[in-house]
Every structure is written in C-alpha cells, then in structure tokens.
Write a protein that holds these residues in place. Structure first.
Motif, PDB file in Angstrom:
ATOM      1  N   ASP A 109      -0.830  10.558   6.841  1.00 14.59           N
ATOM      2  CA  ASP A 109      -2.170   9.769   6.821  1.00 14.59           C
ATOM      3  C   ASP A 109      -2.332   8.881   8.418  1.00 14.59           C
ATOM      4  O   ASP A 109      -1.435   8.190   8.720  1.00 14.59           O
ATOM      5  N   PRO A 110      -3.699   9.150   8.806  1.00 12.35           N
ATOM      6  CA  PRO A 110      -3.826   8.827  10.097  1.00 12.35           C
ATOM      7  C   PRO A 110      -3.620   7.129  10.193  1.00 12.35           C
ATOM      8  O   PRO A 110      -3.605   6.270  11.442  1.00 12.35           O
ATOM      9  N   ALA A 111      -3.639   6.453   9.187  1.00 12.17           N
ATOM     10  CA  ALA A 111      -3.931   4.995   8.919  1.00 12.17           C
ATOM     11  C   ALA A 111      -2.253   4.458   9.168  1.00 12.17           C
ATOM     12  O   ALA A 111      -1.909   3.230   9.215  1.00 12.17           O
ATOM     13  N   LEU A 112      -1.145   5.309   8.762  1.00 13.13           N
ATOM     14  CA  LEU A 112       0.108   5.016   8.881  1.00 13.13           C
ATOM     15  C   LEU A 112       0.639   4.132  10.240  1.00 13.13           C
ATOM     16  O   LEU A 112       1.314   3.314  10.227  1.00 13.13           O
ATOM     17  N   GLU A 145       2.102  -0.791  13.116  1.00 10.63           N
ATOM     18  CA  GLU A 145       2.091  -1.622  14.416  1.00 10.63           C
ATOM     19  C   GLU A 145       1.597  -2.992  13.836  1.00 10.63           C
ATOM     20  O   GLU A 145       1.869  -4.161  14.608  1.00 10.63           O
ATOM     21  N   ARG A 146       0.904  -3.095  12.454  1.00 13.38           N
ATOM     22  CA  ARG A 146       0.456  -4.520  11.885  1.00 13.38           C
ATOM     23  C   ARG A 146       1.565  -5.254  11.555  1.00 13.38           C
ATOM     24  O   ARG A 146       1.304  -6.423  11.011  1.00 13.38           O
ATOM     25  N   GLY A 147       2.773  -4.616  11.403  1.00 12.70           N
ATOM     26  CA  GLY A 147       3.781  -5.627  10.984  1.00 12.70           C
ATOM     27  C   GLY A 147       4.482  -4.963   9.482  1.00 12.70           C
ATOM     28  O   GLY A 147       5.306  -5.800   8.803  1.00 12.70           O
ATOM     29  N   ARG A 190       0.628  -1.192  -0.248  1.00  8.22           N
ATOM     30  CA  ARG A 190       0.044  -0.131   0.029  1.00  8.22           C
ATOM     31  C   ARG A 190       0.956   1.276   0.028  1.00  8.22           C
ATOM     32  O   ARG A 190       2.011   1.219   0.570  1.00  8.22           O
ATOM     33  N   ARG A 191       0.451   2.148  -0.565  1.00  9.88           N
ATOM     34  CA  ARG A 191       1.008   3.662  -0.615  1.00  9.88           C
ATOM     35  C   ARG A 191       0.223   4.526   0.291  1.00  9.88           C
ATOM     36  O   ARG A 191      -1.074   4.686   0.109  1.00  9.88           O
ATOM     37  N   LEU A 192       1.058   5.332   1.512  1.00 10.49           N
ATOM     38  CA  LEU A 192       0.265   5.913   2.247  1.00 10.49           C
ATOM     39  C   LEU A 192       1.225   7.352   2.209  1.00 10.49           C
ATOM     40  O   LEU A 192       2.521   7.390   2.224  1.00 10.49           O
ATOM     41  N   HIS A 193       0.665   8.415   2.601  1.00  9.39           N
ATOM     42  CA  HIS A 193       1.172   9.946   2.780  1.00  9.39           C
ATOM     43  C   HIS A 193       1.610   9.883   4.277  1.00  9.39           C
ATOM     44  O   HIS A 193       1.118   8.978   5.397  1.00  9.39           O
TER      45      HIS A 193
END
Length: 217
Positions: free
Chosen positions: A186-189, A194-196, A180-183
């Motif tokens: 991004d609050p998902a980062l 944490e998920r590995g 996946r690509r994130l900025h």
C-alpha cells in the motif's frame, strides 16, 4: 564471544568461525550474503559477525550478518545516513540467506535477536528486508516471519540499493488499539510509519497479509 545460543537435535545457531568459511561460500555462491558481498565475508567471519545454522547436518542451512552500525559496509552506512543509529552505536541484522526448504527461519531470527540484545544491550538493533513488489507473496511471507520473531516494522524507505523494510528489535512502548490495517504494497504505508505508527503484528485476509498499525508514541 558468545557461541552456541540454542541447541536441539536439528537446530544449532552460532556465530560462525573462519573455519566455517568453505561452508559459508558454498551456501552463498559468488554473490555473498544479501547486503554483504562475497569480498567482505572473510573479515566478517574473522570478527564474529555472521550467524549460521547447520540444521543438524554437515551443510550450512542458514546465515545472516550482524553488522555494527559503525561499519563502512553499505547497509550500516545507509542506515546511518537515514538517521537510524547516526552515532554508530548498535547493530543491524542483514536479510538471512537460506538453503532450499529451510524450516526454522523464525527460530533462527529469534536466536539472532537474542544474540544482538546480549551484545548491544545499551544500544539499538535494527533488521532489514527488501520489499519486492514483483514478488509480493514472498515478501509477505518473510515479513510475517520477522514480525512473528518479535521485530517491529518502523519504516519503508530506499537504502542500500533497494526499497527496504526497516524493523526495530524494540517493541512498541505502549500496546495501543489497532489504528488501521494496510497491505505491504500500500503506498500509504511509508507515510503512516513516518507519522509515528508502527507494525508489531499482522493477520491474513482475502487479499493477503494485513499489517496492523498502532500508535508508537
């Protein structure tokens, strides 16, 4: 003790000595280094914990501290409390402090990593960078330098009074396909890390820096 690691006509990164104290104070001013207050600089110099580059001039151009994880300084203590090097073995590289228009940050970081690897070959080496959402382009530029120097982004979490990007000097154990690509903002980062997942590279898109997440397990 390791001294000069890399030398050209314009780049000479080495561990600073107590005799470099005046040059270091001139670069730092009253605040000290990021994550290392001015009062702690003399002891760090005496212990050979500060890397500097004069950049081929008489004026110190860049400096950063390489602190052992067993130190009581706020940054190593915060890392241990967060579970990074909880046994106190290894080291952490503070955010570098640079003179205006310093052009060799990536080279400086790579030299710091080589030094850390030589000193702490059997242990883990971390590096940190504060994430400032109000100055996102600057945070992106610095993060790009960290990743380009060979560091791997492993976490985003509050510590040492800031929201820190936590980098590992170890690369990904297996180079997996992009997930996946994130900025950077991004609050998902933080959750993905944490998920590995981890970030070892990036690209630039219409909306700025795009971090490329890969499975780190």
């Amino acid at each position: 003790m390791l001294q000069t690691l890399e030398r050209t006509t314009t780049f000479e990164a080495r561990m600073l000595l107590p005799t470099d104290g005046e040059a270091l104070r001139a670069l730092c001013g009253p605040a000290g280094l990021p994550q290392l207050p001015a009062a702690a600089l003399p002891a760090a110099l005496q212990s050979g914990q500060i890397l500097g580059d004069y950049g081929g001039s008489a004026t110190l151009q860049a400096a950063a501290a390489l602190l052992p994880l067993y130190s009581d300084a706020i940054l190593p203590a915060s890392l241990r409390a967060a579970g990074y090097g909880a046994d106190g073995q290894g080291a952490v590289l503070t955010e570098p402090l640079l003179a205006d228009h310093y052009p060799q940050l990536r080279q400086f970081l790579r030299t710091a990593l080589r030094l850390a690897t030589a000193r702490y070959a059997s242990y883990h080496v971390w590096a940190v960078q504060p994430l400032d959402p109000d100055a996102l382009p600057q945070s992106e530029d610095l993060c790009a330098q960290y990743l380009s120097a060979g560091l791997t982004l492993r976490a985003v979490r509050p510590m040492a009074g800031a929201n820190m990007l936590v980098f590992s000097a170890r690369g990904l154990p297996h180079w997996r396909d992009p997930y996946r690509r994130l900025h950077l903002d991004d609050p998902a980062l933080p959750r993905m890390l944490e998920r590995g997942y981890a970030v070892g590279d990036f690209s630039w898109g219409p909306q700025g820096m795009e971090l490329i997440l890969r499975n780190a397990s």
